[in-house]
Design a protein around this motif. Sequence first.
Motif, PDB file in Angstrom:
ATOM      1  N   LEU A 158      37.217  43.957  39.644  1.00 14.84           N
ATOM      2  CA  LEU A 158      36.850  42.536  39.601  1.00 14.84           C
ATOM      3  C   LEU A 158      35.355  42.350  39.829  1.00 14.84           C
ATOM      4  O   LEU A 158      34.690  41.637  39.074  1.00 14.84           O
ATOM      5  CB  LEU A 158      37.645  41.751  40.644  1.00 14.84           C
ATOM      6  CG  LEU A 158      39.150  41.616  40.379  1.00 14.84           C
ATOM      7  CD1 LEU A 158      39.858  41.093  41.613  1.00 14.84           C
ATOM      8  CD2 LEU A 158      39.416  40.736  39.182  1.00 14.84           C
ATOM      9  N   ASP A 159      34.824  42.980  40.863  1.00 14.38           N
ATOM     10  CA  ASP A 159      33.406  42.809  41.222  1.00 14.38           C
ATOM     11  C   ASP A 159      32.463  43.289  40.124  1.00 14.38           C
ATOM     12  O   ASP A 159      31.392  42.717  39.925  1.00 14.38           O
ATOM     13  CB  ASP A 159      33.076  43.545  42.522  1.00 14.38           C
ATOM     14  CG  ASP A 159      33.663  42.870  43.747  1.00 14.38           C
ATOM     15  OD1 ASP A 159      34.150  41.722  43.638  1.00 14.38           O
ATOM     16  OD2 ASP A 159      33.635  43.508  44.826  1.00 14.38           O
ATOM     17  N   GLU A 217      49.816  40.845  39.715  1.00 13.73           N
ATOM     18  CA  GLU A 217      49.192  41.722  40.713  1.00 13.73           C
ATOM     19  C   GLU A 217      50.049  42.964  40.940  1.00 13.73           C
ATOM     20  O   GLU A 217      49.521  44.065  41.089  1.00 13.73           O
ATOM     21  CB  GLU A 217      48.973  40.985  42.026  1.00 13.73           C
ATOM     22  CG  GLU A 217      48.200  41.817  43.029  1.00 13.73           C
ATOM     23  CD  GLU A 217      47.759  41.049  44.249  1.00 13.73           C
ATOM     24  OE1 GLU A 217      47.664  41.670  45.316  1.00 13.73           O
ATOM     25  OE2 GLU A 217      47.492  39.835  44.151  1.00 13.73           O
ATOM     26  N   ALA A 218      51.366  42.808  40.937  1.00 11.67           N
ATOM     27  CA  ALA A 218      52.253  43.957  41.115  1.00 11.67           C
ATOM     28  C   ALA A 218      52.082  44.969  39.978  1.00 11.67           C
ATOM     29  O   ALA A 218      52.059  46.182  40.214  1.00 11.67           O
ATOM     30  CB  ALA A 218      53.702  43.488  41.198  1.00 11.67           C
ATOM     31  N   GLU A 219      51.937  44.479  38.747  1.00 10.08           N
ATOM     32  CA  GLU A 219      51.726  45.380  37.604  1.00 10.08           C
ATOM     33  C   GLU A 219      50.387  46.096  37.720  1.00 10.08           C
ATOM     34  O   GLU A 219      50.289  47.297  37.451  1.00 10.08           O
ATOM     35  CB  GLU A 219      51.793  44.597  36.293  1.00 10.08           C
ATOM     36  CG  GLU A 219      53.179  44.086  35.963  1.00 10.08           C
ATOM     37  CD  GLU A 219      53.188  43.109  34.803  1.00 10.08           C
ATOM     38  OE1 GLU A 219      54.126  43.204  33.991  1.00 10.08           O
ATOM     39  OE2 GLU A 219      52.275  42.262  34.709  1.00 10.08           O
ATOM     40  N   VAL A 220      49.356  45.368  38.128  1.00 14.82           N
ATOM     41  CA  VAL A 220      48.034  45.980  38.320  1.00 14.82           C
ATOM     42  C   VAL A 220      48.128  47.061  39.384  1.00 14.82           C
ATOM     43  O   VAL A 220      47.634  48.175  39.202  1.00 14.82           O
ATOM     44  CB  VAL A 220      46.976  44.912  38.695  1.00 14.82           C
ATOM     45  CG1 VAL A 220      45.670  45.566  39.129  1.00 14.82           C
ATOM     46  CG2 VAL A 220      46.741  43.965  37.533  1.00 14.82           C
ATOM     47  N   LEU A 273      40.168  49.731  44.425  1.00 14.54           N
ATOM     48  CA  LEU A 273      40.021  49.804  42.966  1.00 14.54           C
ATOM     49  C   LEU A 273      40.086  48.420  42.325  1.00 14.54           C
ATOM     50  O   LEU A 273      39.274  48.089  41.463  1.00 14.54           O
ATOM     51  CB  LEU A 273      41.101  50.698  42.356  1.00 14.54           C
ATOM     52  CG  LEU A 273      40.965  52.191  42.571  1.00 14.54           C
ATOM     53  CD1 LEU A 273      42.101  52.928  41.882  1.00 14.54           C
ATOM     54  CD2 LEU A 273      39.627  52.691  42.073  1.00 14.54           C
ATOM     55  N   ARG A 274      41.059  47.623  42.748  1.00 16.78           N
ATOM     56  CA  ARG A 274      41.201  46.276  42.182  1.00 16.78           C
ATOM     57  C   ARG A 274      39.944  45.458  42.451  1.00 16.78           C
ATOM     58  O   ARG A 274      39.404  44.811  41.549  1.00 16.78           O
ATOM     59  CB  ARG A 274      42.449  45.590  42.757  1.00 16.78           C
ATOM     60  CG  ARG A 274      42.833  44.326  42.031  1.00 16.78           C
ATOM     61  CD  ARG A 274      44.125  43.714  42.554  1.00 16.78           C
ATOM     62  NE  ARG A 274      44.044  43.451  43.968  1.00 16.78           N
ATOM     63  CZ  ARG A 274      44.787  44.057  44.909  1.00 16.78           C
ATOM     64  NH1 ARG A 274      45.692  44.957  44.571  1.00 16.78           N
ATOM     65  NH2 ARG A 274      44.641  43.759  46.177  1.00 16.78           N
ATOM     66  N   TYR A 301      45.955  38.844  36.080  1.00 15.17           N
ATOM     67  CA  TYR A 301      44.767  39.667  35.890  1.00 15.17           C
ATOM     68  C   TYR A 301      44.688  40.071  34.430  1.00 15.17           C
ATOM     69  O   TYR A 301      45.713  40.272  33.780  1.00 15.17           O
ATOM     70  CB  TYR A 301      44.862  40.943  36.734  1.00 15.17           C
ATOM     71  CG  TYR A 301      44.808  40.724  38.220  1.00 15.17           C
ATOM     72  CD1 TYR A 301      43.650  40.987  38.933  1.00 15.17           C
ATOM     73  CD2 TYR A 301      45.914  40.249  38.923  1.00 15.17           C
ATOM     74  CE1 TYR A 301      43.591  40.795  40.299  1.00 15.17           C
ATOM     75  CE2 TYR A 301      45.869  40.046  40.285  1.00 15.17           C
ATOM     76  CZ  TYR A 301      44.703  40.326  40.968  1.00 15.17           C
ATOM     77  OH  TYR A 301      44.644  40.118  42.323  1.00 15.17           O
ATOM     78  N   TRP A 302      43.467  40.219  33.924  1.00 15.30           N
ATOM     79  CA  TRP A 302      43.296  40.712  32.566  1.00 15.30           C
ATOM     80  C   TRP A 302      41.994  41.486  32.472  1.00 15.30           C
ATOM     81  O   TRP A 302      41.043  41.249  33.189  1.00 15.30           O
ATOM     82  CB  TRP A 302      43.334  39.585  31.535  1.00 15.30           C
ATOM     83  CG  TRP A 302      42.247  38.564  31.703  1.00 15.30           C
ATOM     84  CD1 TRP A 302      41.038  38.542  31.071  1.00 15.30           C
ATOM     85  CD2 TRP A 302      42.266  37.420  32.570  1.00 15.30           C
ATOM     86  NE1 TRP A 302      40.310  37.454  31.484  1.00 15.30           N
ATOM     87  CE2 TRP A 302      41.041  36.746  32.409  1.00 15.30           C
ATOM     88  CE3 TRP A 302      43.208  36.900  33.470  1.00 15.30           C
ATOM     89  CZ2 TRP A 302      40.721  35.589  33.117  1.00 15.30           C
ATOM     90  CZ3 TRP A 302      42.894  35.744  34.163  1.00 15.30           C
ATOM     91  CH2 TRP A 302      41.660  35.105  33.977  1.00 15.30           C
TER      92      TRP A 302
END
Length: 96
Positions: A75-76, A53-56, A70-71, A87-88
């Motif tokens: 995802l949505d 999550e920190a990298e995202v 944005l995140r 996350y990918w």
Amino acid sequence: MPEGPLTERERQEVLRTHMPDGRITAIPVRRSARLVLLDQVARAFEPGVRYSEAEVNTVLRGFSANVSVLRRGLLDEGFMECARTRYWRCGGTVEV
């Protein structure tokens, strides 16, 4: 205005209007325009790579201070998936 896929000209106009310098100035209300922005953001993530999550958040800060919006949008709308803390990227266009 009917929702539907945008032409390349319309897509470029969305990017010029909402990301004039590579940073998002406003999230469009129209879903089709919002998808253009999210696709552009998703391109910053390498397919097949798992991110913390920190990298995202670090990548997303390059586009906007509001990383949670944005995140959640990624995802949505199916551009990214998440399992626990990883996350990918799973959608969006890929440059070849």
